[in-house]
Design a protein around this motif. Structure first.
Motif, PDB file in Angstrom:
ATOM      1  N   ALA A 180       0.828  -1.204   0.000  1.00 19.38           N
ATOM      2  CA  ALA A 180       0.000   0.000   0.000  1.00 19.38           C
ATOM      3  C   ALA A 180       0.860   1.251   0.000  1.00 19.38           C
ATOM      4  CB  ALA A 180      -0.932  -0.015   1.205  1.00 19.38           C
ATOM      5  N   ALA A 181       1.980   1.211   0.725  1.00 21.41           N
ATOM      6  CA  ALA A 181       2.883   2.365   0.762  1.00 21.41           C
ATOM      7  C   ALA A 181       3.570   2.584  -0.577  1.00 21.41           C
ATOM      8  CB  ALA A 181       3.927   2.172   1.867  1.00 21.41           C
ATOM      9  N   ALA A 182       3.839   1.489  -1.318  1.00 21.89           N
ATOM     10  CA  ALA A 182       4.585   1.587  -2.570  1.00 21.89           C
ATOM     11  C   ALA A 182       3.713   1.915  -3.775  1.00 21.89           C
ATOM     12  CB  ALA A 182       5.327   0.279  -2.835  1.00 21.89           C
ATOM     13  N   ALA A 183       2.410   1.671  -3.706  1.00 25.24           N
ATOM     14  CA  ALA A 183       1.522   1.944  -4.838  1.00 25.24           C
ATOM     15  C   ALA A 183       1.626   3.420  -5.239  1.00 25.24           C
ATOM     16  CB  ALA A 183       0.087   1.593  -4.458  1.00 25.24           C
ATOM     17  N   PRO A 184       1.649   3.724  -6.557  1.00 22.32           N
ATOM     18  CA  PRO A 184       1.272   2.878  -7.698  1.00 22.32           C
ATOM     19  C   PRO A 184       2.450   2.208  -8.408  1.00 22.32           C
ATOM     20  CG  PRO A 184       1.426   5.140  -8.426  1.00 22.32           C
ATOM     21  CD  PRO A 184       1.787   5.140  -6.958  1.00 22.32           C
ATOM     22  N   ALA A 185       3.577   2.050  -7.761  1.00 19.67           N
ATOM     23  CA  ALA A 185       4.718   1.402  -8.392  1.00 19.67           C
ATOM     24  C   ALA A 185       4.412  -0.059  -8.693  1.00 19.67           C
ATOM     25  CB  ALA A 185       5.942   1.495  -7.477  1.00 19.67           C
ATOM     26  N   ARG A 186       5.159  -0.620  -9.635  1.00 18.77           N
ATOM     27  CA  ARG A 186       5.096  -2.056  -9.849  1.00 18.77           C
ATOM     28  C   ARG A 186       5.812  -2.741  -8.683  1.00 18.77           C
ATOM     29  NH1 ARG A 186       8.196  -5.899 -14.212  1.00 18.77           N
ATOM     30  NH2 ARG A 186       6.979  -7.786 -13.771  1.00 18.77           N
ATOM     31  N   ILE A 187       5.265  -3.878  -8.228  1.00 21.76           N
ATOM     32  CA  ILE A 187       5.837  -4.596  -7.097  1.00 21.76           C
ATOM     33  C   ILE A 187       6.124  -6.037  -7.515  1.00 21.76           C
ATOM     34  CG2 ILE A 187       5.479  -5.381  -4.722  1.00 21.76           C
ATOM     35  CD1 ILE A 187       3.377  -3.085  -4.489  1.00 21.76           C
TER      36      ILE A 187
END
Length: 429
Positions: A180-187
């Motif tokens: 949730a913290a990293a969105a909208p990056a690809r994970i």
């Protein structure tokens, strides 16, 4: 066919099987290469936690040095489980009870994830042990309160899935919150499994995957095991704001999960080696759970059946199993689940000729000891009693490490920098 390995050299044979199984789980560049994603248009941030985090980070550096923008980042590993890296910082912290080093590093992980944009990639390196290492208590819960709950859960005999259900709802990073913290990056998550069934939401408490458990489930775990939490923890587990992201949440829209090593991979490697050595291997499963002493007695009974009847496999044979047993602490001895399993099995075998066994944790630490596990032989009980030891009493006080130390039968590996949980092998000649 003459076996290429002497069946008389039981210690060396059992240790060979363990070493082969362990090697299959070591996070080398060759192991990680097939799972590596393509470089993103933007930058790559490597974040992670676990007993294999440092060695995984070193492998990632070796594989991505020629990327247009080489990855940088931060991972958390247990004390003594670090590895030399250049661009990915390794912070060492406490396990299994979290400390301030883990809390500070976890705050840095969350902050770094929040800097990612849609052209960026979060490469998450996740392995067993990450639940304790990535300690980021939710608002209102202190680290001391979280430590108290962790200690109580570890001593209660609760399985790891139940423990992690509580941890996820007291954490700002677990249970999908890192995603949730990293969105909208690809994970893209690269994971080494240490849990029964390779449940993604349980490995390191699933920081990058949806959490199917609820606050109500967490409260039920504490009630089931008779744990009265500190007031701050009780309040947090009743606060809807601490519910975790669920399946279907947009935080996981661009998330991919890749399992690079599992307990079964290690058991299969050990079984193949057993065949090469002239043994008949029987893999009992990679998800054996339950009270360590009860599982020890049950598998000892199976070994006795092999010896007496050639069922369910004919000797010479080896019974292989993995998973994670638990120990309900009854005494104040030096115990761990693998040595407790062995001590119970030793008593059940009662000196039966021709049966030997090894049990060890693949991370190199069984319980709180810097000992991976131990081995038992037909003469183990007699040798223990000759030293004035009472194996039955030592089992009741959870003091198996002291017994195997006195016998000189401990298995010592040092920090392996990986973790696919327990490895057990029973040799029947």
């Amino acid at each position: 066919m003459t076996p290429p390995f002497s069946l008389q050299d039981d210690d060396a044979l059992l240790r060979r099987l363990f070493d082969v199984g362990l090697a299959a789980a070591l996070p080398s560049p060759d192991l990680l290469r097939p799972h590596l994603p393509e470089p993103p248009p933007g930058r790559t941030l490597v974040l992670g936690a676990g007993k294999a985090a440092a060695s995984m980070a070193a492998a990632i550096e070796a594989l991505t040095g020629d990327w247009p923008v080489p990855p940088q980042g931060l991972v958390i590993a247990p004390y003594g489980h670090g590895a030399p890296t250049q661009r990915i910082q390794v912070v060492e912290a406490a396990h299994p009870v979290p400390d301030a080093a883990g809390q500070n590093a976890s705050a840095a992980l969350i902050a770094a994830a929040g800097t990612l944009g849609p052209d960026d990639l979060l490469l998450a390196l996740i392995s067993g042990g990450g639940s304790a290492l990535a300690a980021a208590p939710v608002a209102g819960v202190t680290l001391d309160d979280k430590r108290a709950v962790t200690r109580a859960l570890l001593a209660s005999g609760a399985p790891i899935g139940a423990i992690n259900t509580v941890r996820k709802h007291l954490s700002a990073i677990k249970g999908g919150r890192l995603a949730a913290a990293a969105a909208p990056a690809r994970i893209v998550t690269l994971a080494i499994s240490d849990v029964a069934g390779d449940d993604r939401s349980t490995i390191a408490s699933g920081p990058t995957v949806p959490d199917p458990t609820t606050l109500a489930d967490a409260r039920a775990v504490l009630a089931r095991f008779g744990i009265t939490p500190p007031p701050s923890v009780a309040a947090a587990l009743n606060d809807p704001a601490n519910e975790t992201p669920k399946p279907g949440d947009t935080a996981f829209a661009r998330a991919d999960y890749r399992m690079v090593a599992t307990p079964m991979l290690s058991l299969d490697a050990a079984a193949a080696e057993a065949r090469r050595l002239g043994l008949s291997p029987l893999v009992l499963g990679d998800r054996i759970e339950g009270e360590a002493r009860e599982v020890g007695r049950a598998l000892a009974g199976m070994a006795l059946s092999v010896a007496a009847h050639g069922q369910p496999v004919a000797a010479p044979a080896v019974l292989l199993s993995g998973g994670e047993t638990t120990v309900t602490v009854r005494g104040n001895g030096r115990g761990g689940r693998n040595v407790e399993w062995l001590l119970a099995a030793m008593l059940a075998l009662d000196g039966h000729a021709g049966i030997h066994a090894l049990a060890a944790d693949t991370d190199g630490i069984d319980g709180a000891e810097r000992i991976a596990g131990a081995v038992i032989h037909p003469d183990s009980i007699a040798r223990a009693r000759a030293l004035g030891l009472d194996p039955v009493a030592m089992l009741e006080t959870n003091d198996a490490h002291s017994l195997f130390e006195a016998l000189g039968d401990q298995v010592v590996t040092g920090a392996t920098r990986t973790n696919v949980n327990d490895f057990r092998a029973i040799l029947i000649r």
